[in-house]
Write a protein that holds these residues in place. Structure first.
Motif, PDB file in Angstrom:
ATOM      1  N   THR A 132       0.839  -1.134  -0.082  1.00 37.94           N
ATOM      2  CA  THR A 132       0.016   0.103  -0.072  1.00 37.94           C
ATOM      3  C   THR A 132       0.966   1.301  -0.049  1.00 37.94           C
ATOM      4  O   THR A 132       0.442   1.985   0.500  1.00 37.94           O
ATOM      5  N   VAL A 133       2.076   1.150  -0.745  1.00 38.05           N
ATOM      6  CA  VAL A 133       3.014   2.364  -0.835  1.00 38.05           C
ATOM      7  C   VAL A 133       2.232   3.629  -1.371  1.00 38.05           C
ATOM      8  O   VAL A 133       1.843   3.527  -2.599  1.00 38.05           O
ATOM      9  N   HIS A 134       2.297   4.837  -0.648  1.00 38.37           N
ATOM     10  CA  HIS A 134       1.536   6.036  -0.975  1.00 38.37           C
ATOM     11  C   HIS A 134       2.372   7.240  -0.467  1.00 38.37           C
ATOM     12  O   HIS A 134       2.270   7.320   0.605  1.00 38.37           O
ATOM     13  N   PRO A 135       3.350   7.718  -1.115  1.00 36.86           N
ATOM     14  CA  PRO A 135       4.224   8.663  -0.863  1.00 36.86           C
ATOM     15  C   PRO A 135       3.570   9.789   0.242  1.00 36.86           C
ATOM     16  O   PRO A 135       4.038  10.121   1.267  1.00 36.86           O
ATOM     17  N   PRO A 136       2.568  10.462  -0.330  1.00 33.42           N
ATOM     18  CA  PRO A 136       1.599  11.521   0.462  1.00 33.42           C
ATOM     19  C   PRO A 136       1.537  11.006   1.906  1.00 33.42           C
ATOM     20  O   PRO A 136       1.230  11.417   2.918  1.00 33.42           O
ATOM     21  N   ALA A 137       1.211   9.607   1.984  1.00 36.08           N
ATOM     22  CA  ALA A 137       0.842   8.961   3.373  1.00 36.08           C
ATOM     23  C   ALA A 137       2.172   9.032   4.421  1.00 36.08           C
ATOM     24  O   ALA A 137       1.838   9.133   5.534  1.00 36.08           O
ATOM     25  N   GLY A 138       3.228   9.141   3.673  1.00 35.84           N
ATOM     26  CA  GLY A 138       4.494   9.022   4.657  1.00 35.84           C
ATOM     27  C   GLY A 138       4.345  10.692   5.364  1.00 35.84           C
ATOM     28  O   GLY A 138       4.631  10.787   6.354  1.00 35.84           O
ATOM     29  N   ALA A 139       3.825  11.760   4.609  1.00 39.16           N
ATOM     30  CA  ALA A 139       3.816  13.016   5.171  1.00 39.16           C
ATOM     31  C   ALA A 139       2.761  13.208   6.101  1.00 39.16           C
ATOM     32  O   ALA A 139       2.827  13.909   7.031  1.00 39.16           O
ATOM     33  N   THR A 140       1.672  12.335   6.052  1.00 38.52           N
ATOM     34  CA  THR A 140       0.611  12.150   6.866  1.00 38.52           C
ATOM     35  C   THR A 140       1.040  11.509   8.139  1.00 38.52           C
ATOM     36  O   THR A 140       0.563  12.286   9.209  1.00 38.52           O
ATOM     37  N   ALA A 141       1.591  10.587   8.173  1.00 38.36           N
ATOM     38  CA  ALA A 141       2.391  10.031   9.453  1.00 38.36           C
ATOM     39  C   ALA A 141       3.229  10.991  10.149  1.00 38.36           C
ATOM     40  O   ALA A 141       3.182  11.053  11.250  1.00 38.36           O
ATOM     41  N   LEU A 142       3.942  11.984   9.378  1.00 40.35           N
ATOM     42  CA  LEU A 142       5.139  12.984  10.001  1.00 40.35           C
ATOM     43  C   LEU A 142       4.236  13.915  10.589  1.00 40.35           C
ATOM     44  O   LEU A 142       4.375  14.456  11.525  1.00 40.35           O
ATOM     45  N   LEU A 143       3.186  14.426   9.915  1.00 38.42           N
ATOM     46  CA  LEU A 143       2.277  15.531  10.341  1.00 38.42           C
ATOM     47  C   LEU A 143       1.549  15.145  11.667  1.00 38.42           C
ATOM     48  O   LEU A 143       1.257  16.119  12.415  1.00 38.42           O
ATOM     49  N   ALA A 144       1.391  13.971  11.759  1.00 34.61           N
ATOM     50  CA  ALA A 144       0.348  13.520  12.968  1.00 34.61           C
ATOM     51  C   ALA A 144       1.210  13.704  14.041  1.00 34.61           C
ATOM     52  O   ALA A 144       0.625  13.457  15.153  1.00 34.61           O
ATOM     53  N   VAL A 145       2.518  13.650  14.095  1.00 33.71           N
ATOM     54  CA  VAL A 145       3.503  13.930  15.489  1.00 33.71           C
ATOM     55  C   VAL A 145       3.902  15.321  15.544  1.00 33.71           C
ATOM     56  O   VAL A 145       3.808  15.801  16.630  1.00 33.71           O
ATOM     57  N   VAL A 146       4.399  15.638  14.330  1.00 37.41           N
ATOM     58  CA  VAL A 146       5.194  17.299  14.473  1.00 37.41           C
ATOM     59  C   VAL A 146       4.381  18.385  14.315  1.00 37.41           C
ATOM     60  O   VAL A 146       4.701  19.541  14.676  1.00 37.41           O
TER      61      VAL A 146
END
Length: 329
Positions: A200-214
């Motif tokens: 389920t690789v989706h590059p924008p999802a990596g940004a979602t995981a990052l934004l959920a913390v920082v």
């Protein structure tokens, strides 16, 4: 008489001596490995760098096949089904539809974010920043495996769950604010690893995981981030299905280009994968010749068929490329 009895006694003792010799030979053979054991050990070294895990091998046999035969064609057309391969479109038309799609999808998501009372009560932003990157995939590079619904929806969902979970975990510590930078890195890394293993690789999802913390504007939502992200994914997919199927085709597949709904059978010769666009990818068993000579592996591409040796690992993205190339012949 004594000599005759001596010969009979000698003959009677001979079978026992022969049995002892055979037993000693069998024990000696059991201690010395044969050639096949040595070859097996040399041909199968412990090499973790060559390990592969395909979750589709376990999920695809249990998933239902595409129901295109039971859906009227006008509806199936806007769900990505094509009875014949889609003709390529010029980049001017692609740019035009990408502009319309990005503008409409982001506008609808932002409008929904402002109109829903619960979003305003929780202080949710009008849109999550990662949807800007997702719009590029969903409306311009729509043939990419990264833009298909499985990755676009599940990738965002899994990354949101991981991001919120790590944010909650780091919030338990007394110095959590000082370690936010570390939590963001860990969240993004975990989401990428999880998406890679689940297909389920989706590059924008990596940004979602990052934004959920920082990002404080997103992190304070907690688990309410999940419905915010899911609503954005669903709205963007609806706009993509409508606009991308006017002159193009979207999605290329919903789950995987491989065939669904068939239990795996143990075959000695080969087993096939057939995609929704009609191309057939066949994984053929390779037969090695005796001796030191081994025939080189070959990939054969014909119209509507791709033949790949079982010794060659083919990723889902490579399968799509080979099948599209086969359809162009």
């Amino acid at each position: 008489m004594s000599a005759h009895r001596g010969r009979r006694a000698l003959v009677a003792r001979l079978p026992s001596s022969r049995d002892n010799l055979l037993n000693s030979q069998s024990r000696l053979r059991s201690r010395i490995p044969d050639d096949s054991t040595r070859i097996r050990k040399t041909q199968m070294p412990f090499c973790p760098s060559k390990w592969n895990f395909e979750i589709d091998d376990y999920l695809n046999p249990w998933l239902p096949a595409a129901p295109w035969k039971h859906i009227p064609y006008p509806i199936a057309h806007f769900l990505g089904y094509r009875p014949v391969p889609q003709r390529p479109l010029g980049n001017i038309a692609m740019t035009f539809w990408a502009f319309i799609g990005v503008f409409c999808s982001l506008t609808i998501i932002e409008f929904a974010g402002r109109a829903i009372p619960s979003f305003e009560m929780h202080g949710a932003p009008i849109i999550i920043g990662s949807f800007g990157a997702a719009a590029v995939l969903e409306f311009y590079v729509i043939e990419s495996p990264l833009a298909q619904p499985r990755s676009a929806v599940l990738g965002q969902l899994f990354s949101s769950i991981i991001g919120v979970a790590i944010s909650k975990l780091f919030a338990l510590g007394s110095v959590s604010r000082d370690l936010t930078w570390l939590g963001g890195s860990l969240s993004c890394a975990c989401s990428v690893a999880f998406m890679a293993l689940t297909g389920t690789v989706h590059p924008p999802a990596g940004a979602t995981a990052l934004l959920a913390v920082v990002d404080e504007g997103v992190a304070h939502l907690g688990w309410f981030l999940l419905p915010v992200v899911l609503l954005g994914c669903v709205l963007m997919q609806c706009v993509a299905l409508l606009l991308n199927n006017i002159q193009r085709r979207f999605p290329v597949y919903w789950w995987t280009p491989a065939e669904l709904g068939h239990r795996k059978q143990q075959e000695n010769s080969s087993y096939d994968y057939e995609s929704e666009n009609g191309a057939k990818l066949e994984i053929a068993k390779t037969h090695h010749l005796e001796g030191d000579f081994v025939e080189g592996a070959k990939v054969v591409i014909k119209r509507g068929r791709v033949l790949v040796p079982d010794s060659v690992y083919v990723s889902p993205e490579e399968r799509i490329f080979l099948e599209e190339l086969s359809n162009r012949l």
